[in-house]
Design a protein around this motif. Structure first.
Motif, short mmCIF file in Angstrom:
data_model
loop_
_atom_site.label_atom_id
_atom_site.label_comp_id
_atom_site.label_asym_id
_atom_site.label_seq_id
_atom_site.Cartn_x
_atom_site.Cartn_y
_atom_site.Cartn_z
N ALA A 1 -7.22 0.26 3.71
CA ALA A 1 -6.58 0.47 2.40
C ALA A 1 -6.35 -0.87 1.70
N LYS A 2 -5.92 -1.90 2.43
CA LYS A 2 -5.71 -3.22 1.83
C LYS A 2 -7.01 -3.79 1.29
N LYS A 3 -8.10 -3.58 2.03
CA LYS A 3 -9.41 -4.04 1.57
C LYS A 3 -9.80 -3.31 0.28
N LEU A 4 -9.57 -2.01 0.24
CA LEU A 4 -9.92 -1.24 -0.95
C LEU A 4 -9.09 -1.65 -2.16
N VAL A 5 -7.79 -1.85 -1.94
CA VAL A 5 -6.91 -2.28 -3.04
C VAL A 5 -7.39 -3.61 -3.59
N ALA A 6 -7.79 -4.52 -2.72
CA ALA A 6 -8.30 -5.82 -3.17
C ALA A 6 -9.57 -5.66 -4.02
N ASP A 7 -10.30 -4.56 -3.79
CA ASP A 7 -11.50 -4.27 -4.58
C ASP A 7 -11.20 -3.45 -5.82
N GLY A 8 -9.91 -3.20 -6.10
CA GLY A 8 -9.51 -2.48 -7.30
C GLY A 8 -9.52 -0.97 -7.17
N VAL A 9 -9.53 -0.45 -5.95
CA VAL A 9 -9.56 0.99 -5.71
C VAL A 9 -8.12 1.52 -5.62
N LYS A 10 -7.89 2.71 -6.17
CA LYS A 10 -6.59 3.37 -6.07
C LYS A 10 -6.51 4.02 -4.69
N VAL A 11 -5.48 3.67 -3.90
CA VAL A 11 -5.41 4.08 -2.50
C VAL A 11 -4.01 4.54 -2.12
N ILE B 1 0.85 -1.18 0.00
CA ILE B 1 0.00 0.00 0.00
C ILE B 1 0.89 1.24 0.00
N GLU B 2 0.67 2.11 -0.98
CA GLU B 2 1.40 3.37 -1.00
C GLU B 2 0.92 4.24 0.15
N THR B 3 1.78 5.15 0.59
CA THR B 3 1.41 6.08 1.64
C THR B 3 1.51 7.51 1.12
#
Length: 179
Positions: free
Chosen positions: A123-133, A38-40
């Motif tokens: 953020a990890k959940k969102l990334v798994a859903d294809g969201v840019k985070v 996850i980028e910060t």
């Protein structure tokens, strides 16, 4: 001396075990074994993005035009008790984001919490859903350490900050709330 065929066969067995036993656990346990990177975003960069957006909105109003929608959304993932004390200006709650997720599709989502742990998990959940985070690691504690403003959910300035626990300290210019 070891037989080279035995060494190669042993290596294949170890790799096969890793693929079967450990890699599925990464998906099952949400990154316990690594998970997606996850980028910060830094306090300085987040503050600059929010300042640019506020300036653009003010200029649009002054010109009698509608303000353009930002290409990002800041999401406070803390509990209701925490967000009811204060938020970073321009932030929305996790509930607001999830209720209107389609509105934010394609935008950069910047979650934050108290120190960055809960927002990192979200953020990890969102990334798994294809969201840019980009996770705001350090979160509201870094924000107030930088002396930046906080506000109530209805947009009124405040100096109150919910810190989740009294083990966290904030600058004297702010009032610490833990309950």
């Amino acid at each position: 001396m070891l037989n080279p065929k035995f060494v190669v066969a042993s290596l294949f067995a170890v790799v096969a075990f890793f693929q079967l036993a450990v890699m599925p656990a990464s998906a099952q346990f949400g990154g316990f074994f690594g998970g997606p990177k996850i980028e910060t975003i830094s306090t300085q960069d987040l503050s600059a993005m929010l300042t640019r957006q506020q300036k653009a909105a003010a200029e649009a109003v002054q010109a009698g035009k509608p303000a353009s929608e930002p290409d990002f959304v800041v999401v406070d993932v803390r509990t209701d008790a925490e967000v009811n004390v204060s938020v970073i200006p321009g932030a929305i709650t996790k509930a607001q984001y999830e209720k209107n997720a389609d509105k934010y599709r394609g935008k950069l989502v910047i979650p934050y919490c108290t120190v960055g742990g809960r927002s990192g998990a979200y953020a990890k959940k969102l990334v798994a859903d294809g969201v840019k985070v980009k996770n705001y690691k350090g979160s509201i504690l870094k924000w107030v350490d930088a002396g930046l403003p906080v506000q109530t959910l209805d947009g009124r300035p405040t100096n109150r900050v919910h810190t989740y626990s009294d083990r966290y300290k904030i600058p004297a210019a702010y009032e610490q709330v833990t309950q």
